[in-house]
Design a protein around this motif. Structure first.
Motif, PDB file in Angstrom:
ATOM      1  N   SER A 193     -11.753  -7.858  -0.319  1.00  0.00           N
ATOM      2  CA  SER A 193     -12.166  -9.235   0.442  1.00  0.00           C
ATOM      3  C   SER A 193     -13.135  -9.280   1.017  1.00  0.00           C
ATOM      4  O   SER A 193     -13.774  -8.250   1.591  1.00  0.00           O
ATOM      5  CB  SER A 193     -10.991  -9.500   1.569  1.00  0.00           C
ATOM      6  OG  SER A 193      -9.622  -9.225   1.196  1.00  0.00           O
ATOM      7  N   ARG A 231     -15.064 -12.057   3.958  1.00  0.00           N
ATOM      8  CA  ARG A 231     -14.869 -13.101   4.697  1.00  0.00           C
ATOM      9  C   ARG A 231     -16.216 -13.545   5.567  1.00  0.00           C
ATOM     10  O   ARG A 231     -16.889 -12.503   5.777  1.00  0.00           O
ATOM     11  CB  ARG A 231     -13.778 -12.966   5.739  1.00  0.00           C
ATOM     12  CG  ARG A 231     -12.549 -12.499   5.081  1.00  0.00           C
ATOM     13  CD  ARG A 231     -11.223 -12.609   5.869  1.00  0.00           C
ATOM     14  NE  ARG A 231     -11.305 -12.092   7.021  1.00  0.00           N
ATOM     15  CZ  ARG A 231     -10.557 -12.038   8.197  1.00  0.00           C
ATOM     16  NH1 ARG A 231      -9.335 -12.983   8.036  1.00  0.00           N
ATOM     17  NH2 ARG A 231     -10.739 -11.353   9.309  1.00  0.00           N
ATOM     18  N   GLU A 284     -16.637  -7.253   4.893  1.00  0.00           N
ATOM     19  CA  GLU A 284     -15.950  -6.780   3.574  1.00  0.00           C
ATOM     20  C   GLU A 284     -14.799  -5.753   3.949  1.00  0.00           C
ATOM     21  O   GLU A 284     -14.912  -5.130   4.977  1.00  0.00           O
ATOM     22  CB  GLU A 284     -17.289  -6.202   2.742  1.00  0.00           C
ATOM     23  CG  GLU A 284     -18.084  -7.015   2.290  1.00  0.00           C
ATOM     24  CD  GLU A 284     -19.286  -6.279   1.932  1.00  0.00           C
ATOM     25  OE1 GLU A 284     -19.214  -5.888   0.471  1.00  0.00           O
ATOM     26  OE2 GLU A 284     -20.313  -6.071   2.525  1.00  0.00           O
ATOM     27  N   ASP A 311      -1.141 -11.627  -7.723  1.00  0.00           N
ATOM     28  CA  ASP A 311      -1.582 -12.502  -6.627  1.00  0.00           C
ATOM     29  C   ASP A 311      -1.025 -13.895  -6.716  1.00  0.00           C
ATOM     30  O   ASP A 311      -1.942 -14.797  -7.352  1.00  0.00           O
ATOM     31  CB  ASP A 311      -3.086 -12.484  -6.416  1.00  0.00           C
ATOM     32  CG  ASP A 311      -3.694 -13.260  -5.184  1.00  0.00           C
ATOM     33  OD1 ASP A 311      -2.774 -13.750  -4.586  1.00  0.00           O
ATOM     34  OD2 ASP A 311      -4.905 -13.190  -4.870  1.00  0.00           O
ATOM     35  N   VAL A 348     -12.185 -16.825   4.261  1.00  0.00           N
ATOM     36  CA  VAL A 348     -12.407 -16.047   2.934  1.00  0.00           C
ATOM     37  C   VAL A 348     -13.416 -16.559   2.088  1.00  0.00           C
ATOM     38  O   VAL A 348     -13.509 -17.743   1.628  1.00  0.00           O
ATOM     39  CB  VAL A 348     -10.880 -15.916   2.291  1.00  0.00           C
ATOM     40  CG1 VAL A 348     -10.888 -15.238   1.202  1.00  0.00           C
ATOM     41  CG2 VAL A 348      -9.844 -15.704   3.476  1.00  0.00           C
ATOM     42  N   SER A 378     -14.330 -14.470  -0.743  1.00  0.00           N
ATOM     43  CA  SER A 378     -13.832 -13.936  -2.113  1.00  0.00           C
ATOM     44  C   SER A 378     -12.830 -12.839  -1.930  1.00  0.00           C
ATOM     45  O   SER A 378     -12.564 -12.227  -0.916  1.00  0.00           O
ATOM     46  CB  SER A 378     -14.976 -13.459  -2.944  1.00  0.00           C
ATOM     47  OG  SER A 378     -15.559 -12.330  -2.250  1.00  0.00           O
ATOM     48  N   ARG A 379     -11.984 -12.926  -2.687  1.00  0.00           N
ATOM     49  CA  ARG A 379     -10.699 -12.008  -2.883  1.00  0.00           C
ATOM     50  C   ARG A 379     -10.258 -11.667  -4.234  1.00  0.00           C
ATOM     51  O   ARG A 379     -10.033 -12.460  -4.909  1.00  0.00           O
ATOM     52  CB  ARG A 379      -9.663 -12.654  -1.931  1.00  0.00           C
ATOM     53  CG  ARG A 379      -8.374 -11.720  -1.619  1.00  0.00           C
ATOM     54  CD  ARG A 379      -7.526 -12.110  -0.298  1.00  0.00           C
ATOM     55  NE  ARG A 379      -8.140 -11.525   0.850  1.00  0.00           N
ATOM     56  CZ  ARG A 379      -7.845 -12.192   1.924  1.00  0.00           C
ATOM     57  NH1 ARG A 379      -7.111 -13.331   1.804  1.00  0.00           N
ATOM     58  NH2 ARG A 379      -8.154 -11.902   2.960  1.00  0.00           N
ATOM     59  N   TRP A 404      -5.695  -9.378   9.252  1.00  0.00           N
ATOM     60  CA  TRP A 404      -5.957 -10.745   9.109  1.00  0.00           C
ATOM     61  C   TRP A 404      -5.817 -11.852  10.236  1.00  0.00           C
ATOM     62  O   TRP A 404      -6.217 -12.983  10.083  1.00  0.00           O
ATOM     63  CB  TRP A 404      -5.254 -11.136   7.627  1.00  0.00           C
ATOM     64  CG  TRP A 404      -5.500 -10.193   6.681  1.00  0.00           C
ATOM     65  CD1 TRP A 404      -4.485  -9.434   6.327  1.00  0.00           C
ATOM     66  CD2 TRP A 404      -6.722  -9.997   5.926  1.00  0.00           C
ATOM     67  NE1 TRP A 404      -4.837  -8.463   5.351  1.00  0.00           N
ATOM     68  CE2 TRP A 404      -6.274  -8.697   5.072  1.00  0.00           C
ATOM     69  CE3 TRP A 404      -7.884 -10.120   5.904  1.00  0.00           C
ATOM     70  CZ2 TRP A 404      -7.232  -8.007   4.423  1.00  0.00           C
ATOM     71  CZ3 TRP A 404      -8.945  -9.481   5.075  1.00  0.00           C
ATOM     72  CH2 TRP A 404      -8.471  -8.321   4.428  1.00  0.00           C
TER      73      TRP A 404
END
Lengths: 77, 214
Positions: free
Chosen positions: B51, B53, B81, A34, B38, B40-41, B22
């Motif tokens: 992910s 959001r 999620e 990433d 966002v 967390s990812r 997205w």
């Protein structure tokens, strides 16, 4: 798209741009590195601060997908 | 608790649908979506992308339901999620509101995978559970939520489809459609041309008649 806080808008746009390209051209094609992680970090910090200021508590404990809390559609037949 | 489910077929490949997921906001049908961020990812050990959001939407309860909302909250926060498996080509999204859950809670699960009948297209299986924890009016509220969800489910897919068309151009089907409509347009134009010619001819004939008469 707008961020929840105008202060995070610039960081969000930079990250989104990086992520969209990475997701389509790298992740979906097999890459697991990433490269947008540093941008996500600064963007996340901004959002985290904004949520705290707005009194929105959700940082942890909201996971549903993949847990026992996830609802599943009834199987046909 | 009310349950709703439907299947939508996108005329795009799974990679295109996932790649565009997205960016599905804003679209002409998403005026109720105010913000998205966002939270967390990360990429899991299984190679999937996880992910979370936060989406803010306007809160549109009917007038009779508004009195149950503390402080007349004008918007509602939704957690979205998702788990994307690029190898298996599956994308599961799970959305639920985190505010006002006692008044009405909506949990939505969508599973996107290549269509079995046509792998160049993507099938989305959408399920939703609508509930209200309010005494007495809970049934009416979940019924309202169910009807609204049912109405909006198709709109949401159409909005997503609009973004896909903008991103990836028109689908072969759409090209065929537009070619057909072009043919009709050409026919119409030809007809118009012929009509104009006939008109001119009639005019010149009339003029000739006038000239001869004079």
């Amino acid at each position: 798209m707008e961020s929840i806080s105008p202060e995070c808008q610039g960081l969000k746009e930079k990250y989104d741009k990086c992520f969209n390209a990475w997701f389509r051209d790298k992740f979906l094609k097999g890459s697991r590195h990433d490269s947008c992680a540093p941008l996500l970090k600064s963007y996340q910090q901004c959002v985290k601060k904004a949520l705290k200021e707005q009194g929105i508590k959700l940082w942890e404990g909201h996971e549903t997908l993949g847990t026992d809390k996830e609802k599943r559609p009834p199987k046909n037949g | 608790m009310k349950f709703f489910s439907c299947v939508h077929q996108f005329k795009f490949t799974w990679d295109q649908v996932a790649g565009c997921y997205w960016n599905r906001y804003p679209n002409p049908n998403s005026t109720h979506v105010l913000s998205e961020d966002v939270i967390s990812r990360h990429i899991g050990k299984d190679g999937c992308l996880y992910s979370t959001r936060l989406v803010t939407k306007t809160n549109s309860l009917p007038k009779w339901g508004e009195k149950f909302v503390p402080g007349g909250t004008k918007h509602v926060h939704v957690i979205e999620e998702s788990i994307i498996n690029p190898k298996k080509k599956t994308m599961i999204t799970y959305t639920k509101n985190i505010g006002l859950t006692k008044v009405m809670s909506i949990e939505e699960r969508c599973e996107y995978c290549p269509s079995e009948s046509n792998p160049a297209q993507t099938e989305c299986q959408k399920s939703a559970w609508i509930d209200s924890g309010l005494p007495a009016v809970g049934f009416a509220i979940s019924n309202f939520g169910y009807q609204r969800f049912k109405r909006n489910a198709a709109k949401a897919s159409e909005g997503f489809e609009f973004v896909l068309n903008t991103f990836y151009g028109v689908t072969p089907e759409a090209t065929a459609r537009s070619a057909a409509s072009k043919a009709v347009m050409l026919k119409k134009e030809k007809f118009k041309e012929t009509a104009e010619k006939a008109k001119d001819l009639a005019k010149s004939k009339a003029a000739a008649v006038l000239v001869t008469k004079a």
